[in-house]
Design an enzyme around this catalytic site. Structure first.
Site: not given
Ligand code: G6P
Length: 610
Positions: A2, A27, A75, A100-101, A483, A487, A490, A506, A605
């Protein structure tokens, strides 16, 4: 998650609010709204589901005017994505709120408010804020006093901005758990959940602290701490780039951010390392004395940052001879853990505001860790302010929801931490030299690696119709495989799993067929021969493989295996280098699939709620 923007000015603030929302859209982006106090004493509220552009279009249909206003991009947490659930929320057409929250006790608040005669028009927790403040205004003429009385009833996390139709001269804001920053202008003041929103109008900011409530007028800012005492908070001149919200000619922020990596890694190294090693005090004054006493490192993070921490564990144990654990913040904070003697707590975060990571830091302080260090990308963020030491990655603003440049700068920071801790733990001379040289060469190697883009675009074509994929790596490349899989999930919505390749037999081997592409990261290191055996295991079961390999690793393309050569690089930086082709692969697959690369569905984000 948000985004909040608010303004009190002489001029019309509509454009300021909308520009702020666009800059915060990363966000949260399922609905957006704005409320303006108009000259005739009413509130003009416009809300739309979907992107901020839908709100901009709606406002374009009318001549919206107002010199005091609040705006929000959502969000969803409580209540589906509907116009009725979009912020701002009202109470009796008098009080307007953006939030927000999460107000955790909203159900009991809601029951009481319904019994007091309030009607709810949304399913959100936020609407309870509006009605609670409205109710408190029955006992006082002061919006500030009403908010101060109201926040005592709220449990949970909030950053909230409240506007009263009967008093257009001010906004009142409250912070507990979710960040808020006041922007100071000339004869006008602003509020936002992130300084990015306000950079077009000011560079002077006050970051509110936990429990702060503030009253903002055009010419004044009065801040009160959680006990109601008037407090002064430091004014910070921001150095964040104003145009960070610009795509610089790239089709997506993500692609721009992938291509920025050589520069931002260079920035992260600058004035911190040279041929002789680390420069003094790069982790802050006194940090070296703390590092001399550290016997164990506990790393805590979420998401991509967690993968950076996983890689760091390999480095800290291999090179710096120091024991290290890594845990996901949301697990750490809710289980009983044992604190090793002389432990350093390291949090990693792009945003510095991730709710679980912040809560884990606060818990660690109670548990008796020796000291805390955060590796973070946002100056002035909560993790930076609440940690004993902060090491800033200099990735610049990262807008694409899928983290790219933040990750590689985090890894760069961790190699420097490896040197700093290794110094006190008998790091081998040749390892130390190898890391220093590799770091100095890193920006150039990253440039060279980005030049292989074309091959990856072609490769992406072969992926786009698949529903599942498997990523394999060994040693410090295992977190890189994780990672890479993250990606792909996501942004392309293809199911991707990562395995340490030794685990293949396994379980995951049962999944192998020609519909399940297997991506292998294969630098030329001491685990190469073992990795080759794993590749043969896949081949024997008819699997199709895509191998990112050093040209000296002697993999050859054939019917079942496509080899993409990655420039040769020194061991310590190999995880950073191999990250890039995996980022590009995900990007181009998403492009072919036509997904929303920068704002993938259901994600945000910065996750500032649990
Ligand atoms: C969200 C974002 C990710 C990020 C994670 C941790 O899930 O979409 O890209 O890695 O938060 O965020 P931070 O700001 O703590 O790295």
């Amino acid at each position: 998650m948000c985004g909040i923007v608010g303004a009190v000015a002489e001029r019309n603030v509509v454009e300021i609010l909308l520009e702020g929302l666009k800059r915060l859209e990363y966000r949260g982006y399922d609905s957006a709204g704005v409320a303006l106090l108009t000259g005739d004493g009413t509130i003009n509220r416009v809300r739309r589901t979907g992107k901020v552009q839908a709100l901009v279009d709606a406002l374009g249909q009318q001549e919206a005017l107002g010199s005091t206003g609040i705006a929000h991009t959502r969000w969803a947490t409580h209540g589906g994505v509907t116009e009725a659930n979009a912020h701002p929320h009202f109470s009796n057409e008098r009080v307007a709120v953006v939030h927000n929250g999460i107000i955790e006790n909203y159900q009991s608040l809601r029951e009481n408010l319904v019994n007091q005669g309030y009607t709810f028009t949304s399913d959100t927790d936020t609407e309870t804020i509006a009605h609670t403040v409205n109710e408190a205004l029955k006992n006082t003429d002061s919006l500030l006093a009403a908010v101060q009385a109201s926040v005592k009833q709220f449990h949970g996390a909030y950053g909230t901005v409240i506007m009263d139709r009967t008093d257009p001269s001010k906004l009142v804001v409250a912070r507990s758990g979710s960040p808020l920053v006041i922007g100071l202008g000339l004869g006008e003041n602003f509020i936002a959940s992130d300084q990015m929103a306000l950079l077009p109008v000011t560079r002077r900011f006050i970051f509110l602290e936990e429990g702060d409530v503030a009253e903002i007028t055009r010419r004044s800012v009065a801040i009160f701490d959680k006990n109601g005492n008037a407090v002064e908070r430091e004014i910070i001149e921001s150095s964040v780039e104003h145009d960070a919200g610009d795509k610089a000619g790239y089709r997506h922020y993500m692609l721009k951010e992938i291509h920025e990596q050589p520069v931002v890694v260079r920035n992260t190294l600058q004035q911190r390392i040279d041929e002789t090693g680390l420069l003094p005090d790069i982790f802050g004054k006194g940090a070296d004395d703390i590092f001399a006493r550290v016997k164990h490192v506990q790393i805590i993070a979420c998401g991509t940052s967690y993968h950076a921490g996983m890689t760091a564990r390999y480095w800290l144990e291999q090179y710096a001879n120091i024991s290290c654990n890594i845990e996901i913040a949301s697990e750490f904070r809710y289980r009983k853990s044992v604190v090793h003697p002389d432990s350093l707590l390291v949090t990693i975060s792009q945003s510095g505001e991730t709710a679980d990571t912040l809560a884990a830091l606060r818990l660690a302080k109670e548990l008796g860790y020796m000291a805390s260090l955060t590796i973070c990308n946002v100056p002035g963020s909560s993790l930076v302010r609440e940690s004993d030491m902060a090491f800033m990655t200099r990735a610049g603003a990262e807008i694409g929801v899928a983290s790219t440049k933040a990750f590689t700068t985090q890894l760069t920071a961790f190699l420097m931490l490896t040197l700093a801790l290794g110094k006190h733990n008998n790091i081998a001379g040749e390892d130390q030299q190898a890391i220093i040289q590799a770091l100095l060469n890193l920006p150039a190697k990253l440039e060279e690696t980005l030049a292989i883009t074309q091959g990856i675009e072609d490769l992406a074509e072969e992926f786009a119709d698949k529903n599942h994929s498997l990523f394999l790596g060994r040693g410090d490349q295992y977190p890189i495989a994780m990672e890479g899989a993250l990606k792909l999930k996501e942004i392309s919505y293809i199911h991707a799993e990562a395995y340490a390749s030794g685990e293949l037999k396994h379980g995951p081997l049962a999944l192998i067929d020609e519909e399940m592409p297997v991506i292998v990261v294969a630098p030329n290191n001491e685990l190469l021969e073992k990795l080759k055996s794993n590749v043969e295991e896949v081949r024997a079961r008819g699997g199709i493989m895509y191998v990112f390999a050093d040209k000296d690793a002697a993999f050859a393309s054939d019917d079942t295996m496509r080899v993409i050569n990655v420039p040769h690089c020194d061991g310590p930086i190999a995880p950073i280098i191999y990250t890039l082709p995996l980022q590009l692969l995900s990007y181009y697959v998403a492009l072919i699939k036509g997904t929303d690369v920068d704002q993938p569905r259901n994600l945000a984000k910065s996750v500032t709620v649990e």
